[in-house]
Write an enzyme that holds these catalytic residues in place. Structure first.
Site, PDB file in Angstrom:
ATOM      1  N   GLU A  50     -60.235 -10.203  40.878  1.00 31.47           N
ATOM      2  CA  GLU A  50     -61.189  -9.514  40.031  1.00 31.47           C
ATOM      3  C   GLU A  50     -62.417  -9.046  40.812  1.00 31.47           C
ATOM      4  O   GLU A  50     -62.921  -7.959  40.564  1.00 31.47           O
ATOM      5  CB  GLU A  50     -61.612 -10.439  38.869  1.00 31.47           C
ATOM      6  CG  GLU A  50     -62.534  -9.813  37.852  1.00 31.47           C
ATOM      7  CD  GLU A  50     -61.894  -8.646  37.102  1.00 31.47           C
ATOM      8  OE1 GLU A  50     -60.643  -8.563  37.095  1.00 31.47           O
ATOM      9  OE2 GLU A  50     -62.631  -7.818  36.554  1.00 31.47           O
ATOM     10  N   ASP A  51     -62.891  -9.868  41.708  1.00 31.56           N
ATOM     11  CA  ASP A  51     -64.200  -9.605  42.308  1.00 31.56           C
ATOM     12  C   ASP A  51     -64.175  -9.099  43.748  1.00 31.56           C
ATOM     13  O   ASP A  51     -65.216  -8.778  44.305  1.00 31.56           O
ATOM     14  CB  ASP A  51     -65.056 -10.881  42.274  1.00 31.56           C
ATOM     15  CG  ASP A  51     -65.371 -11.309  40.848  1.00 31.56           C
ATOM     16  OD1 ASP A  51     -65.192 -10.475  39.941  1.00 31.56           O
ATOM     17  OD2 ASP A  51     -65.795 -12.458  40.653  1.00 31.56           O
TER      18      ASP A  51
END
Ligand code: MN
Length: 760
Positions: free
Chosen positions: A112-113
């Site tokens: 996600e990051d």
């Protein structure tokens, strides 16, 4: 002891942080575990301690991969971002989880990051770990995307996301735990939302999975954010109690151990105190005070096998008196979340009620780690394989997910699940679909305060599922509640405090009514001061009073006004403090009966009307009462007499009792009736009836009063002569006209010789 329990030093720091006066409004910082970041070898060492066959190379690669991927990213705290997945992994080593789980924890935020992709993770770490990380990524997206969506839908998606592998849930819970521990760095608004979500969804889920320690810490951290005052109060009192009982726990522990040893039982005995949140909810649920809680301390007796547990129970029961009704055998009948233990309560050493949990080491592990315990305790198979066969909690999860795939909409799903998952709560919705979780038995008042304190304070009515209902209605699961508010209501009726179920509502009501009463006293004090100053022809100014505060030993103008209103401080003392050469005007007998009677004949001057205190009758928040011997009814000209510490007593102007106050003009108050015509209210009056002694005369008098809608409160009879009886009748009437009508009707009766009203 699980890693995520804090070290003794951190516990002490936590204790110090909240050791403040319980009524302090200061928001305390939550205890936070800080210190140097864990190193690669620390993590490997932790895993190796419970899993000698760990794949060190895999752990090391994941450590380096995640650290590189997060690079220079930082958290809200300013710490390197990598410290977060590392701590999450560390929490999971406390649950003694397998390598794949630890590695997935290290990687859980990478897709996600960071630049990392599922394909790359699959390639580097294998498909199993890739799938776990993707599951967590879905959950994270869920949080980000549907923040405003209904929580029912969120919970549904959450459970679906963990359906493939329950280890996703374990990592998610550890992730949430670490985020909760470091929540202080997050902006206040989202802090609250995260804490609410934790308390509503994640903590019960951890509990439902049997992870009691995890649940307790999540609850406590949320409680701390959502109700810092209550948290501080409970914590403070727990600490004080711990201080007082410092030796008691050790003593009970050693006596229990000794007795078991004498009977050939090797046992590990330890006492633990309950967490603030569980104490608080118990206080709320049972509506008891802190002092009445007997089971703030629980003791655990951990033994080798089941037989030893029952023998230990025998020893305990023959050594100390048993508290009846407290024995429960969850060994022969485990709870749904796999919890097993024998519970009993005895009057133990020092005549102290001692709550005992007797269990084996394995049961103890399951009680603390729940579903996670199954993953490591038994040999053979993959963790998920083992879970499938052995865990009730897992069975529940599968069952729930089964329902999920069949239910058409999230509400229906919630309807199915919530009762099982949150059996001690009800879930209701605002008209906009926001989920409000309340303890069972909660009513609309609790709901209103759960939405917002202002909504609670101004609530005047409600609709439940579109229908008007009383605010005291008990809420049912799935109710949609619309709270109707009115700006005219500045403070809730104080009677609500007894109706509310949640501590939050009760505390808010108490605060609001206290403030309202204080406002009224301040208003009263202001009027008393205004009048005295007008009479003495001296000027009142806030600034001047401010300068006089030290002389009056008060800290604020409001304090002075409230004190005067309460009758604790004389207005003349205030004048003297402001104007040292002020002399009380004894000559102007303004407040004498004659003067007031004369004044009462003339309508109040408009300019003065403001300083006249309205008497709303006996339900006023100000302590207003009526003259003890006769009372006063609307229509009477009335006078208020201030009695320090007691409030205002209302007398009819013609009352002879007023003579006693002629020398104390400062106690006299202008008052007027302020009656709501639409809400008829009764007021006390007293009459004296002389009646002829004949059979049935009393019945006739009572009938006349009843027929004319008078309420008889009390009748006192005294025989004055063989022919006449004197009756003193206390009755309640609406007003003077009503009273006069009753008197006239009584006079018309042949058995009545004379009737007169008694005035105070
Ligand atoms: Mn995370």
């Amino acid at each position: 002891m699980a890693y995520w329990r804090r070290t003794p030093r951190q516990m002490q720091a936590a204790t110090d942080a909240v050791a403040v006066a319980p009524d302090s409004a200061v928001v305390q910082k939550p205890p936070k575990p800080r210190g140097r970041m864990m190193r690669q070898y620390d993590l490997v060492e932790r895993v190796r301690s419970y899993n000698p066959d760990t794949n060190e190379d895999l752990l090391n690669r994941a450590y380096v991969y995640a650290m590189k991927a997060h690079g220079t990213q930082t958290r809200a705290s300013g710490d390197p971002y990598f410290s977060h997945p590392l701590e999450v992994a560390a929490i999971l080593t406390g649950l003694k989880l397998d390598d794949a789980t630890i590695v997935a924890a290290l990687l859980h935020d990478t897709i996600e990051d960071t630049e990392a992709t599922r394909a790359e993770i699959d390639q580097v770490f294998g498909h199993e770990i890739g799938a776990l990380v993707e599951g967590l990524t879905k959950l994270k997206r869920l949080e980000l995307v549907s923040r405003e969506a209904k929580q029912a839908e969120n919970l549904r998606k959450l459970l679906l996301a963990i359906a493939d592998d329950v280890r996703v849930l374990l990592i998610k819970l550890a992730d949430r735990l670490h985020n909760m521990r470091t929540l202080e760095f997050v902006p206040p608004a989202s802090r609250r939302r995260i804490a609410e979500e934790t308390l509503d969804i994640y903590a019960p889920l951890a509990g439902r999975m049997g992870m009691q320690e995890m649940r307790e810490e999540l609850e406590d951290l949320s409680f701390h954010v959502l109700d810092p005052e209550a948290y501080a109060v409970v914590k403070h009192r727990l600490d004080a109690l711990a201080d007082r009982n410092r030796n008691l726990i050790g003593e009970i522990e050693s006596q229990l151990s000794k007795n078991l040893q004498k009977n050939g039982l090797a046992a590990r005995v330890y006492g633990r105190r309950k967490q603030p949140f569980s104490i608080w909810t118990k206080m709320e649920r049972k509506s008891v005070g802190f002092e009445q809680l007997s089971d703030i301390y629980g003791f655990r007796i951990v033994l080798g096998d089941i037989e030893a547990c029952y023998r230990a129970l025998g020893v305990v029961h023959t050594t100390w008196p048993v508290v009846p009704g407290r024995f429960k055998d969850y060994i022969s009948t485990p709870k749904q979340n796999d919890y097993r233990s024998i519970h009993t309560t005895v009057i133990g050493p020092g005549k102290q009620r001692v709550e005992l949990q007797i269990r084996t080491e394995e049961m103890n592990q399951i009680a603390e780690f729940g579903i996670a315990a199954h993953a490591f305790y038994k040999e053979g198979g993959s963790p998920t394989e083992r879970l499938k066969h052995e865990s009730n909690a897992f069975a529940w999860l599968r069952h729930t997910i089964g329902i999920l795939s069949e239910s058409a909409n999230p509400e229906e799903f919630l309807e199915h699940t919530k009762l099982e998952l949150f059996h001690d709560q009800v879930f209701c919705f605002t008209p906009k679909g926001k989920l409000i979780a309340l303890p069972r038995n909660a009513n609309v008042i609790d709901f209103a305060y759960a939405v917002h304190t202002d909504v609670g304070n101004s609530a005047v009515g409600c609709k439940i599922n579109g229908k008007f209902a009383p605010l005291s209605s008990e809420l049912q699961n799935g109710d949609e509640v619309e709270v109707l508010t009115s700006k005219a209501q500045s403070a809730p009726p104080s009677a609500w405090e007894a109706l509310a179920v949640t501590g939050k509502a009760r505390a808010a009501i108490r605060r609001a009514t206290r403030a309202a009463v204080r406002d009224q006293y301040a208003g009263l004090g202001r009027r008393i001061i205004d009048r005295l100053f007008a009479r003495a022809k001296i000027e009142y100014a806030d600034d001047k009073l401010k300068g006089a505060l030290p002389r009056l030993a008060r800290t604020s103008i409001e304090d002075v006004l409230v004190s005067v209103g309460r009758g604790e401080l004389k207005a003349s003392d205030v004048a003297r403090a402001m104007y040292p050469d002020y002399k009380e005007e004894r000559l102007v007998r303004y407040g004498t009966r004659k003067a007031l009677a004369a004044k009462a004949q003339t309508p109040p001057h408009p300019a003065r009307a403001a300083s006249v205190i309205p008497v709303r009758g006996i339900n006023s928040e100000l302590p207003v009462k009526f003259a003890p011997n006769g009372g006063a009814v609307p229509g009477d000209r009335i006078v208020g007499i201030v009695t320090p510490g007691e409030g205002i007593t209302i007398y009819p102007i013609q009352s002879p009792a007023l003579k006693d106050f002629e020398d104390e003009p400062e106690r006299w108050l202008d008052v007027r009736w302020d009656i709501d015509e639409t809400m008829p209210q009764r007021f006390p009056a007293r009459i004296l009836v002389h009646n002829v002694n004949e059979p049935g005369s009393l019945a006739q008098i009572a009938t006349v009063i009843a027929e004319h809608d008078g309420n008889i409160d009390n009748i006192h009879m005294s025989r004055r002569s063989p022919d006449f009886t004197e009756l003193t009748i206390d009755l309640e009437v609406y007003d003077l006209k009503h009273l006069s009508a009753i008197i006239a009707q009584l006079r018309a009766k042949a058995v009545v010789a004379r009737v007169e009203r008694v005035n105070g």
